[in-house]
Design a protein around this motif. Structure first.
Motif, mmCIF file in Angstrom:
data_model
loop_
_atom_site.group_PDB
_atom_site.id
_atom_site.type_symbol
_atom_site.label_atom_id
_atom_site.label_comp_id
_atom_site.label_asym_id
_atom_site.label_seq_id
_atom_site.Cartn_x
_atom_site.Cartn_y
_atom_site.Cartn_z
ATOM 1 N N ASP A 52 0.762 -1.002 -0.082
ATOM 2 C CA ASP A 52 0.052 0.110 0.003
ATOM 3 C C ASP A 52 0.857 1.251 -0.037
ATOM 4 O OD1 ASP A 52 -0.384 1.200 2.980
ATOM 5 O OD2 ASP A 52 0.215 -0.823 3.078
ATOM 6 N N CYS A 53 0.205 2.494 -0.472
ATOM 7 C CA CYS A 53 1.165 3.489 -0.657
ATOM 8 C C CYS A 53 0.095 4.890 -0.586
ATOM 9 C CB CYS A 53 2.011 3.616 -1.763
ATOM 10 S SG CYS A 53 3.071 4.747 -1.883
ATOM 11 N N GLY A 54 0.466 5.660 0.147
ATOM 12 C CA GLY A 54 -0.337 6.896 0.250
ATOM 13 C C GLY A 54 -0.273 7.722 -1.165
ATOM 14 N N VAL A 55 -1.334 8.347 -1.549
ATOM 15 C CA VAL A 55 -1.269 9.036 -2.996
ATOM 16 C C VAL A 55 -0.216 10.386 -2.952
ATOM 17 C CG1 VAL A 55 -3.446 8.226 -3.350
ATOM 18 C CG2 VAL A 55 -3.197 10.353 -2.364
ATOM 19 N N ASP A 56 0.165 10.657 -1.966
ATOM 20 C CA ASP A 56 1.071 11.864 -1.485
ATOM 21 C C ASP A 56 2.587 11.308 -1.496
ATOM 22 O OD1 ASP A 56 -0.939 13.886 -2.191
ATOM 23 O OD2 ASP A 56 -1.557 13.591 0.123
ATOM 24 N N ASP A 57 2.597 10.056 -1.410
ATOM 25 C CA ASP A 57 4.063 9.469 -1.348
ATOM 26 C C ASP A 57 4.943 9.649 -2.491
ATOM 27 O OD1 ASP A 57 6.204 7.618 -0.839
ATOM 28 O OD2 ASP A 57 5.147 6.937 0.819
ATOM 29 N N PHE A 58 6.187 9.967 -2.354
ATOM 30 C CA PHE A 58 7.179 10.005 -3.459
ATOM 31 C C PHE A 58 7.390 8.528 -4.133
ATOM 32 C CE2 PHE A 58 9.855 9.912 0.365
ATOM 33 C CZ PHE A 58 10.697 8.744 0.159
ATOM 34 N N ASN A 88 4.841 8.826 9.329
ATOM 35 C CA ASN A 88 4.408 8.242 10.383
ATOM 36 C C ASN A 88 2.849 7.820 10.487
ATOM 37 O OD1 ASN A 88 7.181 7.017 11.123
ATOM 38 N ND2 ASN A 88 7.248 8.896 12.597
ATOM 39 N N ALA A 89 2.311 9.013 10.334
ATOM 40 C CA ALA A 89 0.931 9.204 10.341
ATOM 41 C C ALA A 89 0.218 8.191 9.605
ATOM 42 C CB ALA A 89 0.386 10.463 10.199
ATOM 43 N N TYR A 90 0.697 8.179 8.138
ATOM 44 C CA TYR A 90 0.184 7.032 7.166
ATOM 45 C C TYR A 90 0.422 5.714 7.620
ATOM 46 C CZ TYR A 90 -0.761 4.496 3.095
ATOM 47 O OH TYR A 90 -1.139 3.767 2.173
ATOM 48 N N TRP A 91 1.558 5.384 8.017
ATOM 49 C CA TRP A 91 1.894 3.919 8.566
ATOM 50 C C TRP A 91 1.366 3.661 9.630
ATOM 51 C CZ3 TRP A 91 7.567 6.185 7.965
ATOM 52 C CH2 TRP A 91 7.746 6.412 6.505
ATOM 53 N N ASN A 92 1.024 4.576 10.721
ATOM 54 C CA ASN A 92 0.264 4.107 11.834
ATOM 55 C C ASN A 92 -1.322 3.718 11.624
ATOM 56 O OD1 ASN A 92 2.376 4.773 13.558
ATOM 57 N ND2 ASN A 92 1.799 6.560 13.940
ATOM 58 N N ASN A 93 -1.838 4.050 10.406
ATOM 59 C CA ASN A 93 -3.102 3.812 10.027
ATOM 60 C C ASN A 93 -2.829 2.580 9.226
ATOM 61 O OD1 ASN A 93 -6.097 3.978 9.661
ATOM 62 N ND2 ASN A 93 -5.525 4.858 7.583
ATOM 63 N N SER A 94 -1.921 2.554 8.510
ATOM 64 C CA SER A 94 -1.704 1.338 7.249
ATOM 65 C C SER A 94 -1.521 0.094 8.174
ATOM 66 C CB SER A 94 -0.410 1.738 6.427
ATOM 67 O OG SER A 94 -0.236 0.547 5.625
ATOM 68 N N ILE A 95 -0.830 0.085 9.307
ATOM 69 C CA ILE A 95 -0.395 -1.169 9.958
ATOM 70 C C ILE A 95 -1.672 -1.887 10.526
ATOM 71 C CG2 ILE A 95 -0.125 -0.246 12.225
ATOM 72 C CD1 ILE A 95 2.279 -2.761 10.853
ATOM 73 N N LYS A 96 -2.818 -1.126 10.571
ATOM 74 C CA LYS A 96 -3.901 -1.757 10.944
ATOM 75 C C LYS A 96 -4.376 -2.820 9.648
ATOM 76 C CE LYS A 96 -5.386 2.134 13.441
ATOM 77 N NZ LYS A 96 -6.287 3.351 13.279
ATOM 78 N N TYR A 97 -4.328 -2.279 8.573
ATOM 79 C CA TYR A 97 -4.642 -3.033 7.408
ATOM 80 C C TYR A 97 -3.734 -4.380 7.273
ATOM 81 C CZ TYR A 97 -7.714 0.832 6.634
ATOM 82 O OH TYR A 97 -8.645 1.802 6.572
ATOM 83 N N GLN A 98 -2.407 -4.057 7.194
ATOM 84 C CA GLN A 98 -1.376 -4.972 7.455
ATOM 85 C C GLN A 98 -1.818 -6.208 8.215
ATOM 86 O OE1 GLN A 98 1.408 -4.879 4.975
ATOM 87 N NE2 GLN A 98 0.590 -2.666 4.065
ATOM 88 N N MET A 99 -1.669 -5.793 9.484
ATOM 89 C CA MET A 99 -2.073 -6.985 10.587
ATOM 90 C C MET A 99 -3.309 -7.724 10.006
ATOM 91 S SD MET A 99 0.664 -6.398 12.012
ATOM 92 C CE MET A 99 0.667 -7.518 13.393
ATOM 93 N N LEU A 100 -4.335 -7.236 9.818
ATOM 94 C CA LEU A 100 -5.446 -7.970 9.130
ATOM 95 C C LEU A 100 -5.200 -8.908 8.164
ATOM 96 C CD1 LEU A 100 -8.768 -8.507 9.435
ATOM 97 C CD2 LEU A 100 -8.900 -6.595 7.842
#
Length: 108
Positions: A52-58, A88-100
């Motif tokens: 996964d990747c945020g739309v504003d990520d380089f 970190n804000a993106y990854w803190n949210n993303s980790i929830k989906y990763q763990m699922l």
């Protein structure tokens, strides 16, 4: 999360040239060691893939290109894009989906 799936645009970052040689002198090292160029090695049966990747990520454009390449080759994978950057804000949210994803994988 926010993967550097194509390192070629970053020849001066993260000491990559110390590991692969300067891009101008050793482009073959860069070509054969970037994730997006290794998709041909996948058969779609051996790995469970999530990225996964945020739309504003380089790294966003490269992640989209990897997603499309996997689709073209019919390689099963989960791909998520959401608002956010390489933070970190993106990854803190993303980790929830990763763990699922991993929870479901290990239940099998």
């Amino acid at each position: 999360m926010s993967g550097g799936v194509d390192i070629r645009p970053f020849p001066t970052r993260w000491d990559l040239s110390k590991r692969l040689g300067e891009y101008a002198a050793h482009p073959e090292n860069w070509e054969k060691n970037t994730v997006i160029n290794l998709v041909h090695l996948l058969d779609g049966k051996q790995l469970k893939i999530l990225f996964d990747c945020g739309v504003d990520d380089f790294f966003y454009d490269a992640n989209v290109r990897l997603h499309k390449k996997l689709l073209q080759r019919n390689i099963p994978h989960d791909y998520i894009e959401r608002p956010g950057g390489h933070t970190n804000a993106y990854w803190n949210n993303s980790i929830k989906y990763q763990m699922l994803f991993f929870n479901d994988f290990f239940k099998q």
